[in-house]
Write a protein that holds these residues in place. Structure first.
Motif, PDB file in Angstrom:
ATOM      1  N   GLN A  24      57.677 -16.233  70.964  1.00 49.73           N
ATOM      2  CA  GLN A  24      57.113 -14.882  70.899  1.00 49.73           C
ATOM      3  C   GLN A  24      55.632 -14.935  70.551  1.00 49.73           C
ATOM      4  N   MET A  25      55.293 -15.727  69.526  1.00 48.75           N
ATOM      5  CA  MET A  25      53.895 -15.816  69.096  1.00 48.75           C
ATOM      6  C   MET A  25      53.037 -16.507  70.149  1.00 48.75           C
ATOM      7  N   LEU A  29      49.858 -14.731  71.803  1.00 48.53           N
ATOM      8  CA  LEU A  29      48.546 -15.371  71.634  1.00 48.53           C
ATOM      9  C   LEU A  29      47.911 -15.651  72.993  1.00 48.53           C
ATOM     10  N   ARG A  30      48.740 -16.034  73.964  1.00 48.10           N
ATOM     11  CA  ARG A  30      48.211 -16.258  75.314  1.00 48.10           C
ATOM     12  C   ARG A  30      47.692 -14.956  75.903  1.00 48.10           C
ATOM     13  N   ALA A  31      48.417 -13.865  75.640  1.00 50.06           N
ATOM     14  CA  ALA A  31      47.960 -12.558  76.111  1.00 50.06           C
ATOM     15  C   ALA A  31      46.647 -12.174  75.437  1.00 50.06           C
ATOM     16  N   PHE A  32      46.546 -12.440  74.121  1.00 48.69           N
ATOM     17  CA  PHE A  32      45.306 -12.138  73.400  1.00 48.69           C
ATOM     18  C   PHE A  32      44.131 -12.925  73.968  1.00 48.69           C
ATOM     19  N   TRP A  33      44.364 -14.199  74.265  1.00 53.26           N
ATOM     20  CA  TRP A  33      43.265 -15.045  74.713  1.00 53.26           C
ATOM     21  C   TRP A  33      42.675 -14.572  76.045  1.00 53.26           C
ATOM     22  N   HIS A  34      43.487 -13.914  76.845  1.00 55.24           N
ATOM     23  CA  HIS A  34      42.994 -13.397  78.127  1.00 55.24           C
ATOM     24  C   HIS A  34      42.614 -11.919  78.048  1.00 55.24           C
ATOM     25  N   SER A  35      42.620 -11.370  76.829  1.00 56.65           N
ATOM     26  CA  SER A  35      42.298  -9.962  76.647  1.00 56.65           C
ATOM     27  C   SER A  35      40.788  -9.738  76.700  1.00 56.65           C
ATOM     28  N   ALA A  36      40.393  -8.563  77.195  1.00 58.13           N
ATOM     29  CA  ALA A  36      38.973  -8.209  77.235  1.00 58.13           C
ATOM     30  C   ALA A  36      38.407  -8.008  75.836  1.00 58.13           C
ATOM     31  N   SER A 112      40.712  -2.818  67.409  1.00 57.42           N
ATOM     32  CA  SER A 112      40.433  -3.720  68.530  1.00 57.42           C
ATOM     33  C   SER A 112      41.702  -4.414  69.013  1.00 57.42           C
ATOM     34  N   LEU A 113      42.555  -4.801  68.060  1.00 55.25           N
ATOM     35  CA  LEU A 113      43.821  -5.427  68.447  1.00 55.25           C
ATOM     36  C   LEU A 113      44.685  -4.456  69.243  1.00 55.25           C
ATOM     37  N   ARG A 114      44.717  -3.207  68.782  1.00 56.59           N
ATOM     38  CA  ARG A 114      45.537  -2.218  69.492  1.00 56.59           C
ATOM     39  C   ARG A 114      44.975  -1.974  70.895  1.00 56.59           C
ATOM     40  N   GLU A 115      43.658  -1.895  71.001  1.00 53.79           N
ATOM     41  CA  GLU A 115      43.050  -1.700  72.321  1.00 53.79           C
ATOM     42  C   GLU A 115      43.428  -2.839  73.261  1.00 53.79           C
ATOM     43  N   GLY A 116      43.267  -4.084  72.777  1.00 52.87           N
ATOM     44  CA  GLY A 116      43.572  -5.229  73.619  1.00 52.87           C
ATOM     45  C   GLY A 116      45.044  -5.311  73.974  1.00 52.87           C
ATOM     46  N   LEU A 117      45.930  -5.078  72.967  1.00 53.12           N
ATOM     47  CA  LEU A 117      47.370  -5.192  73.200  1.00 53.12           C
ATOM     48  C   LEU A 117      47.872  -4.089  74.126  1.00 53.12           C
ATOM     49  N   ARG A 357      57.198  -7.813  77.266  1.00 50.22           N
ATOM     50  CA  ARG A 357      56.187  -8.460  78.112  1.00 50.22           C
ATOM     51  C   ARG A 357      56.800  -9.607  78.915  1.00 50.22           C
ATOM     52  N   GLN A 358      57.686 -10.365  78.284  1.00 50.28           N
ATOM     53  CA  GLN A 358      58.342 -11.456  78.986  1.00 50.28           C
ATOM     54  C   GLN A 358      59.208 -10.926  80.128  1.00 50.28           C
TER      55      GLN A 358
END
Length: 590
Positions: A24-25, A29-36, A112-117, A357-358
Motif C-alpha cells: 500500500q505504501m 509513494l510511487r503515485a506521490f513521486w509522479h505527482s505535480a 499540498s498532499l491533498r491536492e496531489g493525492l 487506486r490498485q
C-alpha cells in the motif's frame, strides 16, 4: 454505476487482491513521486525539518534552564531568579515563533498532499474506460466519491500529522536520551553480596515504561483498524442511499414509497450505528491504557529520578532537569501509544485509497489480458467485429457468452444494421461491449479510422454542465456556432430550451427520458459522426417522437446506423440488415 437495465448480478466480480501495508505504501509513494505537487511538498518537508530541528534545540535549552532556575529557588537568590525568568521568556518567545511557523507549514503540507493525492486519484479514475469498468465489475467501484473526496482528505491530513509527529518524536528522543543518560548516572543495586551498577538507569526505565504502554495499547486496540475501515464504508453507503433517494423523490412520492425508503435508510443507519458502538467500546478499552499511563507520567519521572536526588548525586535543579528529560524521552517513546487511534484510522484510510487506486490500475491490466475483447482503430472507414464473444458473468471462472450469428462482420459507411436479441439485458451488454465499457470476453472490435463514431445510450444520467455543453459533449461549445446549437434544438423538438443554452442545472431531473433522447439526437446533428450506434433508444419515445426522430435520421443518408435492439419502427423505416445476437453456453475463461 452499472449501465441502465442490466442485471446488477452481472456486474459483480471479485475485488482486487488485498495489499499488504508495505505494498500500500509503495503504491502511494510511487503515485506521490509522479505527482505535480512533488516539488512543492519536498520544499515544505525541508522547511518543516529545519523548524523541527530548531524547536528541539530550543527545548534542549529550556531543559538546561531548569538547573539554574530551580537552584536559584533552592538558594532563595532573587537576582538569579529574575535573571532566569528573563532567559525563560526569551526561549519561550523563540519557541512560540517556531510553533506558529510549524503550524502554518503543517497546514500547507496537508493542503499540498491533498491536492496531489486528489488530482492523482481523479486522473486515474477518469482514464479512458477505467471508471465505468470499475463500476461494472468491482466492489471498489461502489461510492467512489467517498474515496476521491473524504478518504483523500483524511489520508492527507493524517499522513501530514503522523509523519511530522514521528519525525519530531525521533529527533526529541535522540536529543534528550543523551541528556537523560548523563544526568541519571549509575544506579547501584545490592544483590547477594555484590553491588551491581546500572549505567543510565533512567533511560532504561523510560524504555521499559514506554514499551509496556506500547504493547498494552497494541493488544487492546488491535481491532481499531478494521472497525475504522468498516465505519468509512458504512458512512459511504448511508450517504449514497440518501443521495439516490433525493434524486428519486418524485418517483417515490408518486408510488407512495416513503415507508419503504425509510426502512432502507433505517437499515443503513442501524448498520452504521452498530459499527460506531463497537468503535466506542474499543476506544473505551484503549482509554484505560492511554489515560492510565498518561496520569502516571505526571509522577513517574520524579519517582525514577528520586534515587539519584536522595543519594546527593543531583541537586534540586538537576532533579527537575532529569525529570524533564525523562518526560521528553518518554513522550517520544510513547508517540505510538498517544497516536494509536489515529494510526489505526490512517491505516484503514490508506487501505481504502490504495486498494481503490490498485483496482483502477487493474482495469488496464484486465483489458490487456487474453480474457478481454481487443479494441483498436483500423485504417478503413469500416466498423468490424471479429470472433466476438462477450462474457455474461465476469465473476465466474467460466461464463456463458454472447455472440453474433456471423463470426466476422464488416459494416461499411452508409449501411443500416440491427443487432437483435430476445433479451434486453443481453442487448445492453452487447452495446457496452462495443463501446469498450464491457471488455470481458474475447475477439476484436475494429473502429473506423479516426474513430469517427458516436454511441447513443438510452436515457439516464447526464453529465454536469450547461445545456450547450451537453449538446457538444465532450467538446467545448466554443468549437461550434451558437446558431447551430439553436437550430439543433429546434430540429429535434426542443425549441423551448433555446433560452437555456447557458444554464447549468440537474438536467437528468429537469428533462424526462424522451427529452433526453431528443437531446442526444440534437448532439448528433452538431457533432455529425459518420457511424452511429444506438442502444434501443426508441423504447423511450412515444409515437410522435419516434416519427420525428426517424425522419431526422432519414436525412442522414451518408451515415452508418447500427441499432442494438428490437425496434419494429427502425426495421420498417430503414430496412436494415438484421443480425441475431445469441447466447451460447460455450464458456469463456475469465
Amino acid at each position: 454505476m452499472a449501465p441502465a437495465n442490466v442485471d446488477a448480478a452481472a456486474f459483480v466480480v471479485a475485488g482486487t487482491a488485498v495489499l499488504s501495508l508495505r505494498d500500500q505504501m509503495r503504491l502511494m509513494l510511487r503515485a506521490f513521486w509522479h505527482s505535480a505537487a512533488r516539488t512543492r511538498i519536498l520544499l515544505l518537508t525541508g522547511a518543516l525539518l529545519s523548524v523541527i530541528l530548531l524547536t528541539v534545540f530550543a527545548q534542549l535549552e529550556l531543559n538546561r534552564w531548569n538547573v539554574p532556575f530551580y537552584n536559584a529557588l533552592e538558594r532563595r537568590s532573587l537576582p538569579d531568579f529574575v535573571k532566569q525568568l528573563q532567559v525563560f521568556f526569551a526561549i519561550v518567545a523563540v519557541l512560540l515563533v517556531l510553533n506558529v511557523g510549524q503550524s502554518w507549514l503543517n497546514q500547507m503540507m496537508a493542503l499540498s498532499l491533498r491536492e496531489g493525492l486528489t488530482n492523482d486519484l481523479v486522473d486515474q479514475w477518469l482514464r479512458r474506460k477505467r471508471a465505468i469498468r470499475l463500476a461494472s465489475s468491482s466492489p471498489f467501484g461502489v461510492n467512489p466519491d467517498q474515496r476521491l473526496h473524504e478518504d483523500a482528505r483524511n489520508l492527507s491530513d493524517m499522513s501530514t500529522s503522523l509523519s511530522i509527529g514521528m519525525v519530531q518524536a525521533t529527533i526529541l528522543l535522540v536529543s534528550f536520551v543523551g541528556v537523560l543518560w548523563n544526568t541519571s548516572g549509575d544506579l547501584v543495586l545490592p544483590l547477594g553480596g555484590y553491588r551491581i551498577a546500572i549505567p543510565g538507569y533512567m533511560v532504561w526505565a523510560a524504555v521499559v515504561y514506554a514499551g509496556t504502554a506500547s504493547v498494552l495499547t497494541s493488544v487492546v486496540g488491535r481491532r481499531l483498524v478494521g472497525l475504522n475501515e468498516s465505519r468509512s464504508a458504512r458512512e459511504a453507503d448511508l450517504r449514497a442511499i440518501l443521495m439516490r433517494t433525493s434524486e428519486s423523490l418524485a418517483v417515490i412520492s408518486i408510488a407512495d414509497g416513503q415507508e419503504r425508503e425509510r426502512r432502507r435508510i433505517g437499515e443503513r443507519i442501524v448498520s452504521l450505528l452498530r459499527v460506531f458502538r463497537e468503535l466506542a467500546w474499543a476506544q473505551t478499552r484503549l482509554t484505560w491504557v492511554s489515560s492510565g499511563f498518561g496520569w502516571l507520567a505526571q509522577i513517574v519521572p520524579l519517582v525514577v529520578a528520586a534515587p539519584a536526588y536522595f543519594s546527593g548525586a543531583l541537586s534540586f535543579g538537576g532533579l527537575m532537569m532529569a525529570a524533564g528529560a525523562f518526560s521528553q524521552v518518554n513522550a517520544a517513546l510513547q508517540w505510538y501509544v498517544t497516536n494509536f487511534g489515529m494510526i489505526s484510522n490512517w491505516r484503514a484510510t490508506l487501505m481504502r485509497v490504495s486498494t481503490f487506486r490498485q483496482a483502477l490500475n487493474e482495469m488496464d491490466i484486465s483489458a490487456s489480458s487474453k480474457a478481454c475483447i481487443a479494441y483498436r482503430v483500423g485504417a478503413k472507414s469500416t466498423f468490424s467485429i471479429n470472433g466476438f464473444r462477450a462474457t455474461v458473468d465476469p465473476q465466474a471462472a467460466y461464463s456463458a457468452s454472447l455472440r453474433l450469428e456471423t463470426d466476422s462482420l464488416d459494416i461499411a459507411l452508409g449501411e443500416r444494421l440491427m443487432i437483435a436479441s430476445s433479451s434486453g439485458q443481453e442487448q445492453r451488454i452487447f452495446f457496452h461491449a462495443l463501446s469498450g465499457d464491457w471488455p470481458w470476453g474475447r475477439g476484436e472490435v475494429v473502429y473506423p479510422e479516426s474513430r469517427d463514431l458516436r454511441f447513443v445510450a438510452r436515457a439516464g444520467q447526464l453529465p454536469a454542465g450547461t445545456l450547450a455543453e451537453l449538446l457538444c459533449y465532450p467538446h467545448a461549445p466554443a468549437d461550434f456556432g451558437r446558431d447551430g446549437l439553436l437550430d439543433a434544438l429546434q430540429e429535434v423538438g426542443l425549441g423551448r430550451l433555446q433560452n437555456a443554452l447557458d444554464t447549468s442545472s440537474a438536467w437528468s431531473q429537469v428533462l424526462d427520458r424522451e427529452d433526453q433522447t431528443r437531446l442526444a439526437f440534437a448532439s448528433l446533428l452538431i457533432l455529425r459522426p459518420r457511424f452511429i450506434i444506438f442502444d434501443d433508444v426508441f423504447e423511450d419515445l412515444d409515437d410522435d417522437a419516434c416519427d420525428a426522430l426517424t425522419a431526422f435520421l432519414e436525412r442522414m443518408a451518408d451515415r452508418t446506423l447500427i441499432y442494438v435492439g428490437q425496434s419494429e419502427l427502425f426495421r420498417t423505416v430503414f430496412d436494415p440488415k438484421v443480425i441475431k445476437l445469441e447466447r451460447t453456453e460455450e464458456t469463456v475463461a475469465v
